[in-house]
Design a protein around this motif. Structure first.
Motif, PDB file in Angstrom:
ATOM      1  N   GLU A  58      28.544  29.057  38.457  1.00 13.24           N
ATOM      2  CA  GLU A  58      28.374  27.724  39.045  1.00 13.24           C
ATOM      3  C   GLU A  58      27.546  27.819  40.321  1.00 13.24           C
ATOM      4  OE1 GLU A  58      32.786  28.070  40.977  1.00 13.24           O
ATOM      5  OE2 GLU A  58      32.372  27.850  38.859  1.00 13.24           O
ATOM      6  N   PRO A  59      26.828  26.756  40.668  1.00  8.46           N
ATOM      7  CA  PRO A  59      25.871  26.788  41.788  1.00  8.46           C
ATOM      8  C   PRO A  59      26.451  27.274  43.115  1.00  8.46           C
ATOM      9  CG  PRO A  59      25.558  24.805  40.499  1.00  8.46           C
ATOM     10  CD  PRO A  59      26.783  25.466  39.954  1.00  8.46           C
ATOM     11  N   GLU A  60      27.630  26.807  43.483  1.00  6.34           N
ATOM     12  CA  GLU A  60      28.181  27.191  44.777  1.00  6.34           C
ATOM     13  C   GLU A  60      28.455  28.690  44.854  1.00  6.34           C
ATOM     14  OE1 GLU A  60      31.979  26.184  47.721  1.00  6.34           O
ATOM     15  OE2 GLU A  60      31.627  24.973  45.904  1.00  6.34           O
ATOM     16  N   LYS A  61      29.044  29.236  43.795  1.00  2.50           N
ATOM     17  CA  LYS A  61      29.323  30.665  43.781  1.00  2.50           C
ATOM     18  C   LYS A  61      28.029  31.470  43.684  1.00  2.50           C
ATOM     19  CE  LYS A  61      32.132  34.209  41.617  1.00  2.50           C
ATOM     20  NZ  LYS A  61      33.139  34.534  40.578  1.00  2.50           N
ATOM     21  N   LEU A  62      27.055  30.948  42.949  1.00  3.02           N
ATOM     22  CA  LEU A  62      25.768  31.627  42.831  1.00  3.02           C
ATOM     23  C   LEU A  62      25.107  31.761  44.196  1.00  3.02           C
ATOM     24  CD1 LEU A  62      23.557  32.854  41.046  1.00  3.02           C
ATOM     25  CD2 LEU A  62      22.619  30.553  40.756  1.00  3.02           C
ATOM     26  N   ARG A  63      25.214  30.730  45.015  1.00  4.50           N
ATOM     27  CA  ARG A  63      24.639  30.803  46.363  1.00  4.50           C
ATOM     28  C   ARG A  63      25.308  31.896  47.191  1.00  4.50           C
ATOM     29  NH1 ARG A  63      24.249  25.121  45.749  1.00  4.50           N
ATOM     30  NH2 ARG A  63      26.345  24.808  46.604  1.00  4.50           N
ATOM     31  N   LYS A  64      26.617  32.060  47.032  1.00  3.23           N
ATOM     32  CA  LYS A  64      27.329  33.120  47.741  1.00  3.23           C
ATOM     33  C   LYS A  64      26.871  34.498  47.256  1.00  3.23           C
ATOM     34  CE  LYS A  64      31.495  30.373  48.624  1.00  3.23           C
ATOM     35  NZ  LYS A  64      32.951  30.255  48.366  1.00  3.23           N
ATOM     36  N   MET A  65      26.682  34.631  45.957  1.00  2.30           N
ATOM     37  CA  MET A  65      26.196  35.893  45.402  1.00  2.30           C
ATOM     38  C   MET A  65      24.796  36.208  45.930  1.00  2.30           C
ATOM     39  SD  MET A  65      27.572  35.295  41.490  1.00  2.30           S
ATOM     40  CE  MET A  65      26.425  36.482  40.779  1.00  2.30           C
ATOM     41  N   LEU A 102      28.641  47.222  49.667  1.00  2.00           N
ATOM     42  CA  LEU A 102      28.417  45.799  49.898  1.00  2.00           C
ATOM     43  C   LEU A 102      28.154  45.072  48.584  1.00  2.00           C
ATOM     44  CD1 LEU A 102      27.554  43.391  51.966  1.00  2.00           C
ATOM     45  CD2 LEU A 102      25.246  44.157  51.402  1.00  2.00           C
ATOM     46  N   LEU A 103      27.379  45.707  47.699  1.00  2.00           N
ATOM     47  CA  LEU A 103      26.961  45.063  46.454  1.00  2.00           C
ATOM     48  C   LEU A 103      28.045  45.087  45.378  1.00  2.00           C
ATOM     49  CD1 LEU A 103      23.287  46.361  46.428  1.00  2.00           C
ATOM     50  CD2 LEU A 103      24.113  44.087  47.062  1.00  2.00           C
ATOM     51  N   LEU A 104      29.223  45.581  45.743  1.00  2.00           N
ATOM     52  CA  LEU A 104      30.404  45.463  44.884  1.00  2.00           C
ATOM     53  C   LEU A 104      31.380  44.454  45.488  1.00  2.00           C
ATOM     54  CD1 LEU A 104      31.020  49.231  43.995  1.00  2.00           C
ATOM     55  CD2 LEU A 104      29.869  47.492  42.618  1.00  2.00           C
ATOM     56  N   ASN A 105      30.864  43.596  46.357  1.00  2.00           N
ATOM     57  CA  ASN A 105      31.670  42.583  47.034  1.00  2.00           C
ATOM     58  C   ASN A 105      32.453  41.758  46.014  1.00  2.00           C
ATOM     59  OD1 ASN A 105      31.934  39.676  48.297  1.00  2.00           O
ATOM     60  ND2 ASN A 105      31.578  41.065  50.017  1.00  2.00           N
ATOM     61  N   PRO A 106      33.675  41.310  46.356  1.00  2.00           N
ATOM     62  CA  PRO A 106      34.483  40.504  45.431  1.00  2.00           C
ATOM     63  C   PRO A 106      33.782  39.272  44.891  1.00  2.00           C
ATOM     64  CG  PRO A 106      35.820  41.235  47.279  1.00  2.00           C
ATOM     65  CD  PRO A 106      34.413  41.634  47.596  1.00  2.00           C
ATOM     66  N   VAL A 107      32.751  38.781  45.580  1.00  2.00           N
ATOM     67  CA  VAL A 107      32.045  37.605  45.095  1.00  2.00           C
ATOM     68  C   VAL A 107      31.408  37.869  43.730  1.00  2.00           C
ATOM     69  CG1 VAL A 107      29.785  38.127  46.112  1.00  2.00           C
ATOM     70  CG2 VAL A 107      30.488  35.741  45.809  1.00  2.00           C
ATOM     71  N   PHE A 108      31.190  39.141  43.390  1.00  2.00           N
ATOM     72  CA  PHE A 108      30.606  39.495  42.098  1.00  2.00           C
ATOM     73  C   PHE A 108      31.660  39.686  41.009  1.00  2.00           C
ATOM     74  CE2 PHE A 108      27.465  41.087  45.245  1.00  2.00           C
ATOM     75  CZ  PHE A 108      26.409  40.276  44.879  1.00  2.00           C
ATOM     76  N   GLU A 109      32.902  39.323  41.302  1.00  2.00           N
ATOM     77  CA  GLU A 109      34.001  39.337  40.336  1.00  2.00           C
ATOM     78  C   GLU A 109      34.514  40.759  40.093  1.00  2.00           C
ATOM     79  OE1 GLU A 109      32.623  37.219  36.882  1.00  2.00           O
ATOM     80  OE2 GLU A 109      32.681  35.291  37.915  1.00  2.00           O
ATOM     81  N   PRO A 110      35.690  40.878  39.412  1.00  2.00           N
ATOM     82  CA  PRO A 110      36.312  42.190  39.209  1.00  2.00           C
ATOM     83  C   PRO A 110      35.462  43.191  38.433  1.00  2.00           C
ATOM     84  CG  PRO A 110      37.897  40.441  38.815  1.00  2.00           C
ATOM     85  CD  PRO A 110      36.565  39.773  38.966  1.00  2.00           C
ATOM     86  N   ASP A 111      34.522  42.701  37.616  1.00  2.00           N
ATOM     87  CA  ASP A 111      33.685  43.627  36.844  1.00  2.00           C
ATOM     88  C   ASP A 111      32.393  43.967  37.575  1.00  2.00           C
ATOM     89  OD1 ASP A 111      32.340  41.224  36.657  1.00  2.00           O
ATOM     90  OD2 ASP A 111      31.838  41.454  34.531  1.00  2.00           O
ATOM     91  N   ALA A 112      32.448  43.996  38.905  1.00  2.00           N
ATOM     92  CA  ALA A 112      31.240  44.213  39.713  1.00  2.00           C
ATOM     93  C   ALA A 112      30.558  45.537  39.401  1.00  2.00           C
ATOM     94  CB  ALA A 112      31.579  44.145  41.201  1.00  2.00           C
ATOM     95  N   ARG A 113      31.298  46.518  38.905  1.00  2.00           N
ATOM     96  CA  ARG A 113      30.689  47.813  38.581  1.00  2.00           C
ATOM     97  C   ARG A 113      29.946  47.783  37.242  1.00  2.00           C
ATOM     98  NH1 ARG A 113      31.897  52.643  41.105  1.00  2.00           N
ATOM     99  NH2 ARG A 113      33.303  52.515  42.903  1.00  2.00           N
ATOM    100  N   THR A 114      30.054  46.695  36.516  1.00  2.00           N
ATOM    101  CA  THR A 114      29.430  46.575  35.196  1.00  2.00           C
ATOM    102  C   THR A 114      28.059  45.917  35.304  1.00  2.00           C
ATOM    103  OG1 THR A 114      31.601  46.349  34.156  1.00  2.00           O
ATOM    104  CG2 THR A 114      29.704  45.633  32.873  1.00  2.00           C
TER     105      THR A 114
END
Length: 474
Positions: free
Chosen positions: A440-447, A418-430
């Motif tokens: 940006e605020p809107e994406k931060l709220r999704k994260m 779950l915590l590698l969800n695409p909302v965290f961008e392609p470098d989610a494993r980093t």
């Protein structure tokens, strides 16, 4: 009728002549039908490893690999956010499925998976209780203790343990010029720190883990040895049922943890029992309250036995998960020089400006944005809980991730996935704390909405959030 009678007589005669052969054929067809039904009918619309639909051995093998989080991640990555990993077992990384299943008024029930977490085969604790009325009652009674409302010196106790730990490191873990290099195992030391912190919050005193810097009563050793066994029981839940049944036999009952044990889980149960007995004695009742979790639990109506079980499970669950989080966060910070330097600069600036005291206060630490980003990112990259914590679909079934799921199906939560969800961008494993400060605020709220699920959701959201955050921040 005569023809039917003749056929019946011939069938009975054949069974008498070839009982083993006929029985073998019948068993073969029953097994074949079961396997075919599992493969082509039950959950046939949910993809997964081809042989997982036939047996729970796929799950057992995955746990035995000691790399189950990554295997779960790869399974969902290959087959989608909802994948089949057993004859009647699914696993999900869909954040909306998490919220739907864990909602406060959910129709889902806790699965038999939770029976493996019982310290007492005949009595559930808050973590393992599957009946919602009793679970909600326990949760309501214990919430004021866990969130610190009933603990007057909540932060002071943590600070005192922390100062004692730092003093020990300065005396035994720091190499001074001209002296032989001292070896110091920081990972194990953090476990000693957190365990004494939890003890202090639970019943007002430490058990000497920091002072002696040893595994008191083989507490940690027992925890590390038993957890892998518990994992296996959570797959073959029949074992837990069997243990519950045979534990009524006197000589069998002696092999279970007992308050009379000298070490391990039994010894911790014994310590909790001694402290509770002391707390409920007439002499103690005449004294001012201790302002700890135990006092809070008893004040809000927990029975002696309930308090004993809840105190014990708090020590095990609280110390293990919090220590795991702290060690993971520190490891990622120390192994990234640029991140380490930036965090040090933020702390040094705060000290120079007088906004951070010694020891730092919880409210001060929460105002350090880069530190908070490091904590978030550490929990995201290395969540402290990777167990599936299965729930069971309601009798009428449900629709998850676009699939209809019939009633009675076990659905596990793949939190690392779950915590590698695409909302965290392609470098989610980093490990990149900057993602929490530069978005940006809107994406931060999704994260943040996905990140909130680290501590659960709804009526099973972790009660010890404040305790965990305070320990990690300080």
């Amino acid at each position: 009728m005569s023809s039917l009678a003749f056929l019946f007589d011939r069938a009975v005669s054949t069974l008498r002549q070839y009982p083993i052969t006929i029985s073998t054929v019948v068993v073969f067809f029953l097994v074949a039908y079961t396997l075919i039904a599992r493969r082509f009918f039950h959950l046939r619309n949910i993809p997964g490893p081809w042989w997982a639909c036939y047996t729970r051995i796929w799950l057992l093998k995955t746990l035995a690999s000691e790399d189950s989080p990554n295997r779960y991640i790869e399974t969902n990555r290959k087959y989608g956010p909802l994948a089949r990993i057993g004859p009647n077992h699914l696993i999900t990384t869909d954040p909306e499925a998490f919220r739907r299943i864990l909602a406060a008024r959910t129709n889902y029930q806790r699965g038999r998976w939770f029976d493996s977490l019982r310290l007492d085969p005949h009595n559930a604790n808050l973590i393992s209780e599957r009946e919602w009325p009793r679970h909600n009652r326990l949760r309501q009674q214990m919430a004021p203790g866990y969130d610190g409302k009933d603990i007057k010196d909540f932060e002071i106790g943590i600070d005192e343990n922390l100062q004692q730990w730092i003093q020990y490191i300065e005396e035994h873990g720091v190499t001074h010029p001209g002296q032989p290099v001292k070896e110091f195992e920081i990972g194990r030391s953090i476990q000693y720190l957190v365990t004494d912190m939890i003890c202090r919050l639970c019943f007002g005193r430490a058990l000497g883990f920091i002072e002696n810097h040893t595994d008191r009563h083989e507490f940690l050793q027992t925890l590390e040895q038993r957890l892998p066994i518990v994992e296996k029981f959570s797959i073959y839940t029949e074992v837990s049922t069997l243990i519950s049944f045979i534990s009524n036999i006197p000589w069998v009952n002696k092999v279970l943890p007992s308050a009379e044990d000298k070490n391990g889980i039994g010894r911790i149960i014994g310590i909790c029992r001694e402290i509770i007995d002391e707390r409920l004695s007439p002499e103690s009742q005449a004294k001012p309250p201790k302002n700890d979790m135990l006092d809070s639990f008893l004040k809000h109506g927990l029975s002696r036995r309930e308090a004993e079980l809840e105190m014990t499970i708090s020590l095990f669950a609280g110390s293990d998960t919090t220590a795991t989080s702290i060690r993971a966060i520190l490891l990622h910070i120390m192994s990234n020089p640029l991140i380490y330097a930036r965090l040090r600069q933020e702390i040094d600036d705060g000290i120079a400006e007088g906004t951070i005291s010694t020891p730092a206060l919880e409210e001060q630490v929460r105002k350090l944005p880069y530190l908070q980003a490091c904590i978030r990112e550490g929990l995201r990259i290395f969540p402290p809980i990777t167990y599936l914590r299965e729930r069971v679909t309601p009798p009428q079934g449900d629709i998850l991730s676009g699939h209809f799921i019939p009633g009675g199906v076990n659905i596990g939560f793949n939190l690392p996935g779950l915590l590698l969800n695409p909302v965290f961008e392609p470098d989610a494993r980093t490990f990149r704390p900057e993602r929490w400060l530069e978005t940006e605020p809107e994406k931060l709220r999704k994260m943040e909405r996905v990140m909130d699920l680290v501590f659960g959701w709804g009526s099973t959201r972790c009660l010890g959030i404040r305790m965990a955050n305070a320990n990690q921040s300080l």
